[in-house]
Structure formats: C-alpha cells, structure tokens
Design a protein around this motif. Structure first.
Motif, PDB file in Angstrom:
ATOM      1  N   LEU A   1       0.822  -1.203   0.000  1.00 18.47           N
ATOM      2  CA  LEU A   1       0.000   0.000   0.000  1.00 18.47           C
ATOM      3  C   LEU A   1       0.865   1.266   0.000  1.00 18.47           C
ATOM      4  CD1 LEU A   1      -2.771  -1.137   2.508  1.00 18.47           C
ATOM      5  CD2 LEU A   1      -3.004  -0.833   0.037  1.00 18.47           C
ATOM      6  N   SER A   2       1.981   1.226   0.733  1.00 19.10           N
ATOM      7  CA  SER A   2       2.879   2.388   0.742  1.00 19.10           C
ATOM      8  C   SER A   2       3.423   2.659  -0.654  1.00 19.10           C
ATOM      9  CB  SER A   2       4.031   2.155   1.722  1.00 19.10           C
ATOM     10  OG  SER A   2       3.572   2.029   3.048  1.00 19.10           O
ATOM     11  N   MET A   3       3.864   1.602  -1.341  1.00 25.97           N
ATOM     12  CA  MET A   3       4.394   1.768  -2.697  1.00 25.97           C
ATOM     13  C   MET A   3       3.348   2.372  -3.633  1.00 25.97           C
ATOM     14  SD  MET A   3       6.483  -1.715  -3.542  1.00 25.97           S
ATOM     15  CE  MET A   3       7.810  -2.338  -2.512  1.00 25.97           C
ATOM     16  N   ILE A   4       2.190   1.730  -3.718  1.00 33.73           N
ATOM     17  CA  ILE A   4       1.208   2.092  -4.739  1.00 33.73           C
ATOM     18  C   ILE A   4       0.527   3.417  -4.440  1.00 33.73           C
ATOM     19  CG2 ILE A   4      -0.913   1.373  -5.880  1.00 33.73           C
ATOM     20  CD1 ILE A   4       1.584  -0.231  -6.636  1.00 33.73           C
ATOM     21  N   ILE A   5       0.026   3.581  -3.226  1.00 34.30           N
ATOM     22  CA  ILE A   5      -0.698   4.808  -2.899  1.00 34.30           C
ATOM     23  C   ILE A   5       0.249   6.004  -2.886  1.00 34.30           C
ATOM     24  CG2 ILE A   5      -2.020   5.975  -1.089  1.00 34.30           C
ATOM     25  CD1 ILE A   5      -3.303   3.306  -0.458  1.00 34.30           C
ATOM     26  N   GLY A   6       1.470   5.799  -2.381  1.00 38.93           N
ATOM     27  CA  GLY A   6       2.437   6.891  -2.373  1.00 38.93           C
ATOM     28  C   GLY A   6       2.771   7.379  -3.763  1.00 38.93           C
TER      29      GLY A   6
ATOM     30  N   VAL B   1       2.023  11.155  -8.603  1.00 38.65           N
ATOM     31  CA  VAL B   1       1.596  11.400  -9.980  1.00 38.65           C
ATOM     32  C   VAL B   1       0.613  12.563 -10.049  1.00 38.65           C
ATOM     33  CG1 VAL B   1       0.273  10.412 -11.900  1.00 38.65           C
ATOM     34  CG2 VAL B   1       2.034   9.046 -10.767  1.00 38.65           C
ATOM     35  N   ALA B   2      -0.214  12.718  -9.020  1.00 42.26           N
ATOM     36  CA  ALA B   2      -1.277  13.726  -9.036  1.00 42.26           C
ATOM     37  C   ALA B   2      -0.807  15.113  -8.631  1.00 42.26           C
ATOM     38  CB  ALA B   2      -2.415  13.285  -8.116  1.00 42.26           C
TER      39      ALA B   2
ATOM     40  N   PHE C   1       5.445  12.611  -1.552  1.00 44.53           N
ATOM     41  CA  PHE C   1       4.708  11.383  -1.851  1.00 44.53           C
ATOM     42  C   PHE C   1       5.637  10.277  -2.360  1.00 44.53           C
ATOM     43  CE2 PHE C   1       0.875  14.035  -1.665  1.00 44.53           C
ATOM     44  CZ  PHE C   1      -0.008  13.159  -1.063  1.00 44.53           C
ATOM     45  N   THR C   2       6.656  10.627  -3.128  1.00 49.21           N
ATOM     46  CA  THR C   2       7.623   9.587  -3.531  1.00 49.21           C
ATOM     47  C   THR C   2       8.354   9.033  -2.308  1.00 49.21           C
ATOM     48  OG1 THR C   2       9.437  11.179  -3.942  1.00 49.21           O
ATOM     49  CG2 THR C   2       7.978  10.648  -5.797  1.00 49.21           C
TER      50      THR C   2
ATOM     51  N   GLY D   1       8.077   1.824   1.142  1.00 51.16           N
ATOM     52  CA  GLY D   1       7.577   0.479   0.886  1.00 51.16           C
ATOM     53  C   GLY D   1       8.656  -0.491   0.454  1.00 51.16           C
ATOM     54  N   PHE D   2       9.663  -0.031  -0.277  1.00 51.25           N
ATOM     55  CA  PHE D   2      10.753  -0.918  -0.684  1.00 51.25           C
ATOM     56  C   PHE D   2      11.508  -1.448   0.539  1.00 51.25           C
ATOM     57  CE2 PHE D   2      10.035   1.335  -4.653  1.00 51.25           C
ATOM     58  CZ  PHE D   2      10.224   0.342  -5.602  1.00 51.25           C
TER      59      PHE D   2
END
Length: 540
Positions: free
Chosen positions: A283-288, A293-294, A304-305, A311-312
């Motif tokens: 969730l940290s990887m994808i949502i972050g 992107v937004a 956000f990155t 997450g890694f």
C-alpha cells in the motif's frame, strides 16, 4: 575504541550549549564550531564503522552500570553504517543552510535558534541509532521531536506553525503508543535492554509477543511515514525551509525504518507479522506513487515519492531473509542520500525562480544547465536506472523476493516494478515541465508586480546578485499561465556546491557497490543471528 561510541551524541549536545552561550551576534563563530563538530562526528562515524565491521559490536555501559539498570550504547554494523550516512548528509545540509542564509537571520532574536536546534537534532538521531534499550530509544525520538518542531517553524509563518503543530500532535500520539509498548515489554519480561529482550521475548505467550510487536511496529511505522499512518508527512515537510525539509525527508523517516529492522530482527525472530508488513509495503508503494503522480508542486510530489519508497525498505524487512534485510539496508542508505539531494535541488529551484509549482516553471535547462544536471542525476537514481545505486538496491530486494517464492512476494515484486516505472514517469514529468519545455513564465515588464514567495528563504539573495528578471522568454505550452515570479540571477555558489556534494555522495554508492552490498550482507547476517549483539552487550 569503545570509548568513541558516545561521541556522536555527546559532541553535538556540548557544542549546542556553547552556541546558546555565545548568542546570536557572533554568527561566524556559530558557523565555525558547528561545522567543526559535525566534521568531527563524521570522522568518528568512519572509525566506528570500520571497527564494528572488523571486531563486531562496540558496547559502552555509561557510568559502568550494566543491564538492566545502566544506559547502554551499541554500535554494530547497521548502527555504524546509519551513523556514517546520516552524519555525511547532515554535514552537507548544514553547509547548504548556512549559504542560503536561513541560519543567520537571528541578529535581533534573544537567542540563536538554528544552530542549537540542528545540533540537538543530530544528537537525537545518533542516540536512536546507538540506543541499546527502549527507554533511550524513546528519549532519542523525543529529542528529535523537540528539535524538529523548532526547525519546522523557523520564521514563524502561519503555514509553518500549522504544519509544525500537526507534526507535533502526530508525534506526541505516537510517543504515547511507544510508552504503552515499553510498559508492555517491561511488565512482561522485567527489562527494556535490547539484549535481554532478545533472550526473554521468545519465552512469552504468543499473544503478549504479538501485542508488543504490533505496538512497536505501529510507532516506528508512524516515524517512517508508512501507509496508512503517513498522511501527516506531505502536509508537514513541504512548508519548512529547503534544507530543513531535505534533512527531515531524507533522514528522519529512516530512523523509523531502522527501528523497525532492529526490533523485528532482535526481539521478534521468526517474522510472524510478515503478511501484515507485506500489505503495508504494498500500500505504501502504490498509494504513495499515485499521490506523487497527481501533484503539481515539486515539494509535495517528492514527499509522496518518499512515502512510496518506504515500501521498498519494508518489503525487505517483511521478507525476513538475509537477502531481504541486506537489500533493505542498501536501499535505506541510498534513499537517505538521494531523497535529501532531490529536496536540496528543489530548494535551488525555489531560490532562483521563487516557486516550486511545476506549472509556473519552464526553460530551466537553458537558463540554469548546472541546476538541471543536479536534478537529473538523483532523479534517475531514485527511479532505479542502471547502474545507479537505486537500481542495485531494488535488484537486491527483487532477487530476495523471487527467492522467497510466496504469493505475497510475487505481488510485491509486481508492485515494486510498477512503482519504479511510475517513479520514472514522475521524474520525467518534472523534467519535461521544469527543464525541457519552453518557459511558462513571462519576463517581467516595467510596472508588473512581482509575486512574493510565502517562504522568506526563497527570496532572492542580494549578495548573490538578486534581481528582478523573469525565468526566461517563451510562450510555454497551451495550458500554461503567464506568471511573473521573483527570481534571482545567481544562486550562492556554496549552495550549489553542497548540492553537488550530495549528488557525488549518491554516486559513490554505485562506485562502492561491492563493499556496500558486502557490508549490508554481513549486517543482515549479524542481525538475524542475534548472538554477536547479545553476547557483546551481556559480556562480563
């Protein structure tokens, strides 16, 4: 050699008292002693890393009181590596901050603020890495909280005070949870010493161990800004001055990651919560990265990155294998440096053009080619382009995930690949909007009102040749809005040099890939065996 272990904590605190005694008037003396002590701390960190790698964990019982009563400081391979990386980064950021001038706007203040707070922050970070018991780890977090609030609110602007208040509230709530975790551990085993906890925790009932594990990982997850307890970060960090944001984003979240690695490997062997950690990492990887992107503001985008790439590191911890832990260590060292560098480069953009809003920037490749290069290298490093250290860290994690072979592991492999591609997309988006396209801003004409930046640190530097020109000519894109922003024609050279030093530090991880990955592998083996740490602390 063991006598050097307390110095990364003691030296900054002693000099902090000295800077408070001197007061705000003798700015040159503040600079001299702060730079000198941080350089000395880096030298000590190098010695500790070499000694810990050669001889094993270095232990000091302050006051010669052993566990469970005494204060124990331990420098093993992991702690020493984190000390060295954090020491180098804080030294570079200090040089950057002094050149920017934010550390010297205190002539009329009753006390000097920046240098003492920065030194306290360094001491708190060092204490968290060296702490050999839960109480002193808690004290290290609280020292960082105290210094962080001061640095976040430098200038006392409304956005900074509001963001700083949010940060303090979140930190205080997490501190209460931490106290509950300490109380559970002490009530269950009668000690808070790490080595003794490692011996006694496996003997507890499963429910008690799980409760203690969840409490501690929750606290450290808040510090690390892992999803779903990361909402505070994108609103808190971007409002601070550029060097403060850089050191916070690059370093303070990794203190939480370090604590998670330490607790999970030492107190709770067997990796029983691997499924939950995998879910948090996913969730940290994808949502972050979707949040990044937004974004249209560069600082929020980088925030956000930061959440995404935590997450890694959690992925490697969740795997619990030697390869996974080793990959997480490499990626943590890499990310501290690269994330800091990107925020420093963003600060240079703000210094010159008065904004970090992507829609207001453009043509920077022509007007500031060196600045473009200082952004491009760490951006590609964060995206994981071969052969940079970001690629090496991700490769190690993915190899460990493939070796694990579980369903969650393959899911995280896919998430890591998608996150890396989206990170590359985000970095390419920044490059196109800020550096490659024609300038979106129009040159200021006579009579135009220049837009004032809310951040006093982004105002032009008179000594650097300030001035009112625009960012460059050109019509921009069809959707660009012509905006007149305050600019400065030249950025202080020392700020640029400090950012370049951070870029070179990140590149050094690529050149030293073999010794770095070897050290990380030995650190992982030491963490998983637990015996060297426990024996070194409890030795008569």
């Amino acid at each position: 050699m063991n006598s050097l272990v307390p110095l990364p904590v003691v030296l900054p605190l002693v000099v902090c008292g000295l800077t408070l005694f001197i007061g705000p008037r003798l700015r040159w003396l503040h600079r001299l002693i702060t730079v000198g002590v941080l350089a000395a701390v880096v030298a000590v960190d190098v010695i500790l890393l070499v000694a810990a790698d050669r001889t094993g964990p270095l232990v000091v019982h302050l006051g010669d009181f052993g566990p469970p009563l005494g204060v124990t400081l331990v420098a093993d391979r992991l702690a020493a590596l984190m000390l060295l990386v954090s020491g180098a980064v804080t030294f570079i950021v200090l040089i950057y901050a002094m050149s920017q001038g934010m550390a010297d706007r205190e002539e009329s203040a009753p006390i000097a603020v920046f240098h003492p707070a920065y030194l306290v922050l360094v001491a708190g970070v060092s204490l968290t890495f060296l702490a050999g018991d839960l109480v002193n780890l808690y004290v290290g977090f609280e020292i960082m909280l105290m210094a962080s609030f001061v640095l976040l609110t430098v200038g006392a602007t409304e956005p900074r005070v509001r963001a700083g208040s949010t940060y303090v509230v979140v930190s205080l709530v997490s501190s209460l949870v931490f106290l509950c975790g300490i109380a559970v551990c002490y009530a269950a085993v009668g000690t808070v010493n790490f080595a003794q906890l490692a011996q006694r925790m496996p003997e507890l009932p499963l429910g008690v161990r799980t409760l203690a594990d969840v409490l501690l990982l929750t606290v450290f997850g808040v510090k690390a800004a892992a999803f779903p307890v990361a909402a505070w970060l994108p609103d808190s960090y971007p409002t601070a001055p550029a060097p403060v944001t850089a050191v916070f984003a690059g370093l303070l979240t990794k203190v939480g990651v370090y604590s998670m690695i330490r607790a999970d490997t030492l107190f709770f062997p067997g990796n029983r919560l691997s499924g939950a950690l995998m879910a948090v990492a996913f969730l940290s990887m994808i949502i972050g990265i979707l949040g990044a992107v937004a974004q249209t503001d560069l600082k929020r985008l980088l925030s956000f990155t930061l959440v995404s790439h935590i997450g890694f590191m959690l992925y490697g911890l969740a795997l619990g294998s030697r390869g996974g832990i080793g990959g997480a260590i490499v990626y943590t060292a890499h990310h501290i440096t690269v994330q800091t560098t990107l925020f420093l480069a963003a600060g240079l953009l703000e210094k010159r053009y008065g904004t970090t809003e992507l829609t207001r920037l453009g043509g920077t490749m022509r007007s500031a080619p060196l600045l473009a290069a200082l952004w491009f290298v760490p951006a590609m490093n964060l995206a994981g382009i071969p052969p940079l250290s970001g690629f090496l860290g991700k490769l190690g994690l993915m190899r460990a995930g493939a070796a694990d072979g579980g369903a969650w592991s393959y899911t995280l492999l896919a998430a890591a690949a998608v996150t890396s591609l989206l990170t590359l997309y985000v970095m390419a988006k920044v490059w196109n909007l800020v550096f490659w396209r024609a300038a979106a801003t129009q040159p200021a004409e006579e009579g135009d009102v220049l837009e004032e930046s809310d951040d006093p640190d982004s105002a032009p530097d008179d000594a650097g040749g300030g001035g009112g020109g625009g960012a460059g000519g050109g019509g921009g894109t069809s959707t660009a809005t012509a905006v007149c922003v305050r600019t400065t024609t030249r950025i202080p050279r020392v700020m640029t040099a400090a950012t370049a030093a951070a870029v070179l530090l990140g590149l050094s991880y690529t050149l030293l890939a073999t010794p770095l990955t070897g050290l990380a592998d030995r650190s992982a083996a030491e963490l998983l065996s637990r015996t060297p740490y426990v024996e070194a602390v409890l030795a008569p």
